[in-house]
Design an enzyme around this catalytic site. Structure first.
Site, PDB file in Angstrom:
ATOM      1  N   LYS A 167       0.827  -1.215   0.000  1.00 59.26           N
ATOM      2  CA  LYS A 167       0.000   0.000   0.000  1.00 59.26           C
ATOM      3  C   LYS A 167       0.865   1.270   0.000  1.00 59.26           C
ATOM      4  O   LYS A 167       2.077   1.208   0.223  1.00 59.26           O
ATOM      5  CB  LYS A 167      -0.935  -0.044   1.214  1.00 59.26           C
ATOM      6  CG  LYS A 167      -1.962  -1.197   1.159  1.00 59.26           C
ATOM      7  CD  LYS A 167      -2.972  -1.103   2.305  1.00 59.26           C
ATOM      8  CE  LYS A 167      -4.010  -2.211   2.230  1.00 59.26           C
ATOM      9  NZ  LYS A 167      -5.050  -2.083   3.299  1.00 59.26           N
TER      10      LYS A 167
ATOM     11  N   TYR B  90     -12.266  -2.622  -4.217  1.00 61.58           N
ATOM     12  CA  TYR B  90     -12.823  -2.805  -2.873  1.00 61.58           C
ATOM     13  C   TYR B  90     -14.357  -2.789  -2.874  1.00 61.58           C
ATOM     14  O   TYR B  90     -14.967  -2.489  -1.846  1.00 61.58           O
ATOM     15  CB  TYR B  90     -12.284  -1.729  -1.929  1.00 61.58           C
ATOM     16  CG  TYR B  90     -10.880  -2.001  -1.425  1.00 61.58           C
ATOM     17  CD1 TYR B  90     -10.606  -3.108  -0.618  1.00 61.58           C
ATOM     18  CD2 TYR B  90      -9.824  -1.140  -1.723  1.00 61.58           C
ATOM     19  CE1 TYR B  90      -9.329  -3.360  -0.140  1.00 61.58           C
ATOM     20  CE2 TYR B  90      -8.539  -1.380  -1.242  1.00 61.58           C
ATOM     21  CZ  TYR B  90      -8.301  -2.492  -0.447  1.00 61.58           C
ATOM     22  OH  TYR B  90      -7.041  -2.745   0.043  1.00 61.58           O
TER      23      TYR B  90
ATOM     24  N   ARG C 137      -1.413 -14.302   4.064  1.00 62.02           N
ATOM     25  CA  ARG C 137      -2.171 -13.698   5.172  1.00 62.02           C
ATOM     26  C   ARG C 137      -1.393 -13.858   6.493  1.00 62.02           C
ATOM     27  O   ARG C 137      -1.397 -12.955   7.325  1.00 62.02           O
ATOM     28  CB  ARG C 137      -3.553 -14.349   5.306  1.00 62.02           C
ATOM     29  CG  ARG C 137      -4.470 -14.145   4.118  1.00 62.02           C
ATOM     30  CD  ARG C 137      -5.028 -12.757   3.993  1.00 62.02           C
ATOM     31  NE  ARG C 137      -5.849 -12.359   5.111  1.00 62.02           N
ATOM     32  CZ  ARG C 137      -6.591 -11.230   5.132  1.00 62.02           C
ATOM     33  NH1 ARG C 137      -6.608 -10.423   4.072  1.00 62.02           N
ATOM     34  NH2 ARG C 137      -7.289 -10.912   6.180  1.00 62.02           N
TER      35      ARG C 137
ATOM     36  N   ASN D 138      -1.944   0.328   6.657  1.00 56.59           N
ATOM     37  CA  ASN D 138      -1.518  -0.961   7.214  1.00 56.59           C
ATOM     38  C   ASN D 138      -0.676  -1.791   6.245  1.00 56.59           C
ATOM     39  O   ASN D 138      -0.671  -3.010   6.294  1.00 56.59           O
ATOM     40  CB  ASN D 138      -2.709  -1.742   7.781  1.00 56.59           C
ATOM     41  CG  ASN D 138      -3.715  -2.162   6.737  1.00 56.59           C
ATOM     42  OD1 ASN D 138      -3.595  -1.787   5.564  1.00 56.59           O
ATOM     43  ND2 ASN D 138      -4.692  -2.939   7.138  1.00 56.59           N
TER      44      ASN D 138
ATOM     45  N   HIS E 142      -2.075  -5.377   1.383  1.00 56.79           N
ATOM     46  CA  HIS E 142      -3.328  -6.092   1.144  1.00 56.79           C
ATOM     47  C   HIS E 142      -2.987  -7.511   0.723  1.00 56.79           C
ATOM     48  O   HIS E 142      -1.988  -7.724   0.034  1.00 56.79           O
ATOM     49  CB  HIS E 142      -4.135  -5.434   0.009  1.00 56.79           C
ATOM     50  CG  HIS E 142      -5.218  -6.337  -0.531  1.00 56.79           C
ATOM     51  ND1 HIS E 142      -6.452  -6.424   0.053  1.00 56.79           N
ATOM     52  CD2 HIS E 142      -5.209  -7.240  -1.549  1.00 56.79           C
ATOM     53  CE1 HIS E 142      -7.175  -7.332  -0.612  1.00 56.79           C
ATOM     54  NE2 HIS E 142      -6.439  -7.838  -1.575  1.00 56.79           N
TER      55      HIS E 142
ATOM     56  N   GLU F  36      -9.238 -11.128  -7.883  1.00 55.82           N
ATOM     57  CA  GLU F  36      -8.356  -9.975  -7.676  1.00 55.82           C
ATOM     58  C   GLU F  36      -7.154 -10.017  -8.625  1.00 55.82           C
ATOM     59  O   GLU F  36      -6.716  -8.983  -9.120  1.00 55.82           O
ATOM     60  CB  GLU F  36      -7.898  -9.922  -6.211  1.00 55.82           C
ATOM     61  CG  GLU F  36      -9.054  -9.598  -5.259  1.00 55.82           C
ATOM     62  CD  GLU F  36      -8.629  -9.540  -3.800  1.00 55.82           C
ATOM     63  OE1 GLU F  36      -7.434  -9.722  -3.492  1.00 55.82           O
ATOM     64  OE2 GLU F  36      -9.508  -9.299  -2.950  1.00 55.82           O
TER      65      GLU F  36
HETATM   66  P1  RTP Z   1      -6.832  -6.108   3.117  1.00 52.86           P
HETATM   67  O1  RTP Z   1      -8.144  -6.431   2.426  1.00 52.86           O
HETATM   68  O2  RTP Z   1      -6.332  -4.727   2.846  1.00 52.86           O
HETATM   69  O3  RTP Z   1      -5.803  -7.182   2.875  1.00 52.86           O
HETATM   70  O4  RTP Z   1      -7.085  -6.136   4.691  1.00 52.86           O
HETATM   71  P2  RTP Z   1      -7.910  -7.164   5.547  1.00 52.86           P
HETATM   72  O5  RTP Z   1      -8.439  -8.273   4.701  1.00 52.86           O
HETATM   73  O6  RTP Z   1      -7.042  -7.521   6.715  1.00 52.86           O
HETATM   74  O7  RTP Z   1      -9.094  -6.247   6.060  1.00 52.86           O
HETATM   75  P3  RTP Z   1     -10.545  -5.980   5.404  1.00 52.86           P
HETATM   76  O8  RTP Z   1     -11.558  -6.294   6.414  1.00 52.86           O
HETATM   77  O9  RTP Z   1     -10.642  -6.643   4.052  1.00 52.86           O
HETATM   78  O10 RTP Z   1     -10.541  -4.407   5.211  1.00 52.86           O
HETATM   79  C1  RTP Z   1      -9.885  -3.811   4.112  1.00 52.86           C
HETATM   80  C2  RTP Z   1      -9.064  -2.631   4.602  1.00 52.86           C
HETATM   81  O11 RTP Z   1      -9.954  -1.628   5.093  1.00 52.86           O
HETATM   82  C3  RTP Z   1      -9.361  -0.986   6.200  1.00 52.86           C
HETATM   83  N1  RTP Z   1     -10.220  -1.155   7.365  1.00 52.86           N
HETATM   84  N2  RTP Z   1     -10.500  -0.178   8.169  1.00 52.86           N
HETATM   85  N3  RTP Z   1     -11.521   1.365  10.302  1.00 52.86           N
HETATM   86  C4  RTP Z   1     -11.838   0.079  10.227  1.00 52.86           C
HETATM   87  O12 RTP Z   1     -12.544  -0.488  11.027  1.00 52.86           O
HETATM   88  C5  RTP Z   1     -11.291  -0.678   9.115  1.00 52.86           C
HETATM   89  N4  RTP Z   1     -11.514  -1.953   8.903  1.00 52.86           N
HETATM   90  C6  RTP Z   1     -10.829  -2.247   7.789  1.00 52.86           C
HETATM   91  C7  RTP Z   1      -8.017  -1.620   6.465  1.00 52.86           C
HETATM   92  O13 RTP Z   1      -7.016  -0.804   5.867  1.00 52.86           O
HETATM   93  C8  RTP Z   1      -8.123  -2.950   5.755  1.00 52.86           C
HETATM   94  O14 RTP Z   1      -6.862  -3.396   5.340  1.00 52.86           O
HETATM   95 MG    MG Z   2      -9.531  -7.906   2.938  1.00 49.64          MG
END
Ligand code: RTP
Ligand code: MG
Length: 141
Positions: A11, A51, A87, A114, A117, A128
């Site tokens: 990112k 997204y 992951r 963070n 992704h 994706e």
């Molecule tokens: P990613 O898709 O980026 O790999 O991350 P992830 O699966 O760990 O998390 P996901 O639930 O898919 O959420 C995508 C991205 O959105 C942001 N996020 N912000 N403020 C919040 O509660 C929140 N929750 C998620 C994070 O940057 C996350 O990577």
């Molecule tokens: Mg995700």
């Protein structure tokens, strides 16, 4: 375990910190191979499309704005159990919860910034990968 492909994005925060190589090194040390890669400054439409599953979530607009704040490094990773392996390398979404030694524990600043992704399922990984790479630009490793 089966040979899999997954989509990884370094990112804007991690690109700005100049740690692309350090993150690639973690992929390589875990046995994952880079099968395609491109640096790109995403348009708003591209980030929103990528997204789309999060469109109704409260963090959607912040997520999109962050993802277009600078160039990202997008790669396809290939290897045994690549989806879960990536992951595991990434660590928890919120760096405060990420296990020591994971990419997010070491390079992420916040739940928004963070660092990386990674696809969360084999089905999402296929979609994706196809979102960013034509099949002819992904190389069997
Ligand atoms: P990613 O898709 O980026 O790999 O991350 P992830 O699966 O760990 O998390 P996901 O639930 O898919 O959420 C995508 C991205 O959105 C942001 N996020 N912000 N403020 C919040 O509660 C929140 N929750 C998620 C994070 O940057 C996350 O990577
Ligand atoms: Mg995700």
């Amino acid at each position: 375990m089966a040979l899999e492909r997954t989509l990884s994005i370094i990112k804007p925060d991690a690109v700005a910190k100049n740690v692309i190589g350090e993150i690639y090194s973690r992929f390589e040390k875990s046995g994952l191979k880079v099968a395609a890669a491109q640096m790109k400054h995403l348009s708003k439409a591209e980030a929103e499309g990528f997204y789309a599953v999060h469109r109704e979530r409260p963090f959607f607009s912040a997520l999109v704005e962050f993802m277009i704040s600078g160039p990202v490094m997008i790669q396809v990773l290939e290897g045994e159990g690549a989806v879960l392996k990536n992951r595991d390398l990434m660590g928890a979404t919120n760096p405060k919860d990420a296990a020591p030694g994971t990419i997010r524990a070491d390079f992420a600043d916040s739940i928004d910034a963070n660092a990386v992704h990674g696809s969360d399922s084999l089905e999402n990984a296929a979609n994706e990968v196809a979102y960013f790479f034509p099949a002819t630009s992904v190389y069997a490793r």
